[in-house]
Design an enzyme around this catalytic site. Structure first.
Site, PDB file in Angstrom:
ATOM      1  N   ARG A  30       0.757  -1.264   0.513  1.00  0.00           N
ATOM      2  CA  ARG A  30      -0.205  -0.376  -0.186  1.00  0.00           C
ATOM      3  C   ARG A  30       1.046   1.401   0.092  1.00  0.00           C
ATOM      4  O   ARG A  30       0.453   2.290   0.801  1.00  0.00           O
ATOM      5  CB  ARG A  30      -1.107   0.063   1.043  1.00  0.00           C
ATOM      6  N   ARG A  34      -3.916   6.192   0.399  1.00  0.00           N
ATOM      7  CA  ARG A  34      -4.709   7.302   1.264  1.00  0.00           C
ATOM      8  C   ARG A  34      -3.462   8.299   2.011  1.00  0.00           C
ATOM      9  O   ARG A  34      -4.010   9.692   2.683  1.00  0.00           O
ATOM     10  CB  ARG A  34      -6.099   7.111   2.080  1.00  0.00           C
ATOM     11  N   ARG A  43      -8.024  12.022  -5.546  1.00  0.00           N
ATOM     12  CA  ARG A  43      -9.277  10.743  -5.051  1.00  0.00           C
ATOM     13  C   ARG A  43     -10.241  11.706  -4.386  1.00  0.00           C
ATOM     14  O   ARG A  43     -11.455  11.528  -4.691  1.00  0.00           O
ATOM     15  CB  ARG A  43      -8.988  10.261  -4.125  1.00  0.00           C
ATOM     16  N   ASP A  79      -6.404  -2.898  -7.730  1.00  0.00           N
ATOM     17  CA  ASP A  79      -7.332  -4.098  -6.842  1.00  0.00           C
ATOM     18  C   ASP A  79      -7.448  -5.440  -6.494  1.00  0.00           C
ATOM     19  O   ASP A  79      -7.968  -5.662  -7.486  1.00  0.00           O
ATOM     20  CB  ASP A  79      -8.690  -3.197  -6.146  1.00  0.00           C
ATOM     21  N   TYR A 156     -14.590 -12.419  -0.439  1.00  0.00           N
ATOM     22  CA  TYR A 156     -15.365 -11.154  -0.463  1.00  0.00           C
ATOM     23  C   TYR A 156     -16.596 -11.746  -1.444  1.00  0.00           C
ATOM     24  O   TYR A 156     -17.552 -11.111  -1.720  1.00  0.00           O
ATOM     25  CB  TYR A 156     -14.318 -10.094  -0.919  1.00  0.00           C
TER      26      TYR A 156
HETATM   27  O1  CP3 Z   1       0.314  -0.929  -2.508  1.00  0.00           O
HETATM   28  C1  CP3 Z   1      -1.045  -0.497  -3.552  1.00  0.00           C
HETATM   29  O2  CP3 Z   1       0.614   0.648  -3.072  1.00  0.00           O
HETATM   30  C2  CP3 Z   1      -1.162  -1.063  -4.204  1.00  0.00           C
HETATM   31  C3  CP3 Z   1      -2.434  -0.786  -4.841  1.00  0.00           C
HETATM   32  C4  CP3 Z   1      -3.683  -1.972  -3.533  1.00  0.00           C
HETATM   33  C5  CP3 Z   1      -4.605  -1.537  -3.695  1.00  0.00           C
HETATM   34  N1  CP3 Z   1      -5.414  -2.411  -3.072  1.00  0.00           N
HETATM   35  C6  CP3 Z   1      -5.422   0.159  -3.735  1.00  0.00           C
HETATM   36  C7  CP3 Z   1      -6.390   0.389  -2.970  1.00  0.00           C
HETATM   37  C8  CP3 Z   1      -3.214  -3.538  -3.046  1.00  0.00           C
HETATM   38  C9  CP3 Z   1      -2.524  -4.050  -3.686  1.00  0.00           C
HETATM   39  C10 CP3 Z   1      -4.929  -3.759  -2.715  1.00  0.00           C
HETATM   40  C11 CP3 Z   1      -5.051  -4.760  -2.353  1.00  0.00           C
HETATM   41  C12 CP3 Z   1      -6.171  -5.033  -1.613  1.00  0.00           C
HETATM   42  N2  CP3 Z   1      -7.384  -4.581  -1.960  1.00  0.00           N
HETATM   43  C13 CP3 Z   1      -6.011  -6.295  -0.982  1.00  0.00           C
HETATM   44  C14 CP3 Z   1      -4.515  -7.159  -0.067  1.00  0.00           C
HETATM   45  C15 CP3 Z   1      -3.893  -6.375   0.349  1.00  0.00           C
HETATM   46  C16 CP3 Z   1      -4.512  -6.264   1.752  1.00  0.00           C
HETATM   47  O3  CP3 Z   1      -4.405  -5.159   2.507  1.00  0.00           O
HETATM   48  O4  CP3 Z   1      -4.581  -7.884   2.262  1.00  0.00           O
HETATM   49  C17 CP3 Z   1      -7.494  -6.159  -0.258  1.00  0.00           C
HETATM   50  C18 CP3 Z   1      -8.127  -7.185   0.786  1.00  0.00           C
HETATM   51  C19 CP3 Z   1      -8.167  -5.372  -1.063  1.00  0.00           C
HETATM   52  C20 CP3 Z   1      -9.624  -5.121  -1.395  1.00  0.00           C
HETATM   53  C21 CP3 Z   1      -9.780  -3.545  -0.646  1.00  0.00           C
HETATM   54  N3  CP3 Z   1      -9.873  -2.663  -1.204  1.00  0.00           N
HETATM   55  C22 CP3 Z   1     -10.126  -3.526   0.576  1.00  0.00           C
HETATM   56  C23 CP3 Z   1     -10.268  -3.879   1.807  1.00  0.00           C
HETATM   57  C24 CP3 Z   1     -10.445  -2.304   0.273  1.00  0.00           C
HETATM   58  C25 CP3 Z   1     -11.422  -0.662   1.576  1.00  0.00           C
HETATM   59  C26 CP3 Z   1      -9.805  -0.315   2.881  1.00  0.00           C
HETATM   60  C27 CP3 Z   1      -9.076   0.524   2.564  1.00  0.00           C
HETATM   61  O5  CP3 Z   1      -8.251  -0.222   3.047  1.00  0.00           O
HETATM   62  O6  CP3 Z   1      -9.779   1.794   2.284  1.00  0.00           O
HETATM   63  C28 CP3 Z   1      -9.567  -1.259  -0.621  1.00  0.00           C
HETATM   64  C29 CP3 Z   1      -9.373   0.396  -1.425  1.00  0.00           C
HETATM   65  C30 CP3 Z   1      -8.101   0.340  -1.738  1.00  0.00           C
HETATM   66  N4  CP3 Z   1      -7.765  -0.669  -2.567  1.00  0.00           N
HETATM   67  C31 CP3 Z   1      -8.005   1.232  -1.297  1.00  0.00           C
HETATM   68  C32 CP3 Z   1      -7.032   1.979  -2.076  1.00  0.00           C
HETATM   69  C33 CP3 Z   1      -5.516   2.609  -2.506  1.00  0.00           C
HETATM   70  C34 CP3 Z   1      -8.486   3.063  -0.542  1.00  0.00           C
HETATM   71  C35 CP3 Z   1      -9.549   3.524  -1.627  1.00  0.00           C
HETATM   72  C36 CP3 Z   1      -9.430   4.928  -1.496  1.00  0.00           C
HETATM   73  O7  CP3 Z   1      -9.019   5.716  -2.309  1.00  0.00           O
HETATM   74  O8  CP3 Z   1     -10.137   5.064  -0.804  1.00  0.00           O
END
Ligand code: CP3
Length: 355
Positions: A30, A34, A43, A79, A156
């Site tokens: 990540r 954010r 965003r 994602d 999911y």
């Molecule tokens: O690592 C990086 O910089 C690359 C981007 C990346 C995102 N999601 C962007 C994202 C990666 C590698 C993921 C993987 C992801 N997505 C996982 C596995 C990683 C982990 O945390 O175990 C999972 C479970 C998801 C599913 C997901 N996507 C969730 C549960 C959420 C909401 C929770 C949160 O952190 O907001 C997301 C949204 C998400 N994916 C965001 C980002 C930057 C936030 C969205 C926003 O900008 O509001």
């Protein structure tokens, strides 16, 4: 795929191959997100899914994180749930609640009803993002492609969103093993194609996020997950390093190794050296600082990063990372400082704690 120098000599790829490196490579799960003001500004104008589906923006966010942090690898901005939207389940990222799946999969008939579209057609924007990010990155910085692993993606699809106890997922798995197998086989096909398309588009390594698989007992992992992971791993384009990551996998480490991957991701609940002993010398490891450490004063961050580096005692094959993703409120300065500390301390080749 032919990987030419200087890319082949990138510290991150050397560590994936367990070759000695001049310093310990570091990237952070990540790393684009954010906690970064540039990302938050973007965003405000663009919803999350639109951002993922606009290759110019996704590539920009990917490259920006590398430039800002000085990390040794990029990860494509995408994602793990992008591949489920074309299946017809209704994906939404709602503010505050995380991902929502409007028509969760709860029966064999639901599995049969999932649309079967090749990733090349349904999520071509991800491969376009990979191509653009590859072009925008310095040529010595590897780009990591990624996917959710079948269990985590299925959780999911079945729960309809995030979950605490995975009751619906396990209920499904236990009560209709045939439908579970059909779902796993379907996901393995899609995920294999999805990863191989990212590799073809220019990713130098891939990470499988099995983030939530730690909720399973070893016996259930062996029965319901392992064979599918092995099929998936066998299908990934040979020669591309695969990172296999999960959270709370202390009870499953040996099984994750059996499932496959060149690099095993370890979270902070395990001592990295003890975890590596269990993983074995034929694998590289990635980890494993607690992401909450980044909220501490920098002297404490330094102490903890040093502890992680000392615990691996200069053995080749360590990629420094957090044990899970950077949290949204994390101070950016601390993230930048961590990357610098890892580079600086590991270049000095710290002796192990035992010596
Ligand atoms: O690592 C990086 O910089 C690359 C981007 C990346 C995102 N999601 C962007 C994202 C990666 C590698 C993921 C993987 C992801 N997505 C996982 C596995 C990683 C982990 O945390 O175990 C999972 C479970 C998801 C599913 C997901 N996507 C969730 C549960 C959420 C909401 C929770 C949160 O952190 O907001 C997301 C949204 C998400 N994916 C965001 C980002 C930057 C936030 C969205 C926003 O900008 O509001």
């Amino acid at each position: 795929m032919v990987v030419c120098p200087p890319m082949n000599d990138a510290t991150f790829l050397q560590a994936c191959r367990r070759e000695p490196t001049a310093y310990t490579p570091v990237w952070l799960m990540r790393q684009a997100g954010r906690y970064m003001p540039e990302y938050r500004a973007l965003r405000e104008r663009v919803p999350f899914l639109t951002l993922c589906k606009t290759p110019e923006l996704a590539a920009q966010v990917t490259v920006q994180a590398v430039e800002r942090l000085g990390v040794d690898a990029a990860i494509i901005f995408a994602d793990i749930l992008l591949i489920v939207e074309p299946m017809g389940v209704g994906l939404e990222f709602s503010k505050g609640d995380g991902p929502v799946i409007h028509r969760p999969v709860r029966s064999g008939a639901d599995v049969d009803g999932l649309r079967d579209v090749a990733p090349a057609e349904s999520v071509g924007f991800v491969f376009e993002s990979v191509k653009l990010a590859r072009t925008g990155l310095p040529e010595h910085i590897p780009l990591i492609g990624f996917s959710g692993a079948p269990f985590t993606v299925a959780s999911y699809l079945i729960e309809g969103g995030s979950s605490r106890n995975y009751v619906e997922t396990k209920r499904f798995m236990y009560s209709d093993p045939g439908a579970w197998r059909a779902l796993m086989e379907r996901l393995v096909r899609v995920i294999t194609a999805y990863l191989n398309e990212q590799i073809a588009a220019g990713a130098q390594a891939v990470q499988l996020f099995d983030s939530w698989v730690g909720c399973l007992s070893p016996a259930d992992y062996r029965a319901f997950i392992l064979p599918h992971m092995q099929t998936l791993m066998r299908g990934i384009t040979p020669g591309t390093p695969v990172i296999h990551f999960g959270v709370e996998t202390g009870g499953l480490l040996e099984l994750l190794v059996e499932a496959g991957g060149d690099v095993i991701g370890v979270d902070w609940r395990l001592d990295l050296d003890l975890a590596w002993q269990r993983i074995g010398s034929q694998h590289a490891v990635q980890g494993n600082l607690d992401p909450v450490t980044l909220f501490a004063p920098q002297a404490e961050i330094r102490r903890q990063a040093e502890r992680v580096l000392r615990s691996v005692a200069g053995r080749p094959g360590h990629i420094f990372n957090l044990g899970h993703g950077i949290l949204p409120q994390t101070p950016v300065d601390n993230v930048i400082a961590l990357v610098d500390m890892v580079h600086e301390m590991s270049a000095k080749k710290l002796p192990s704690v035992a010596s």
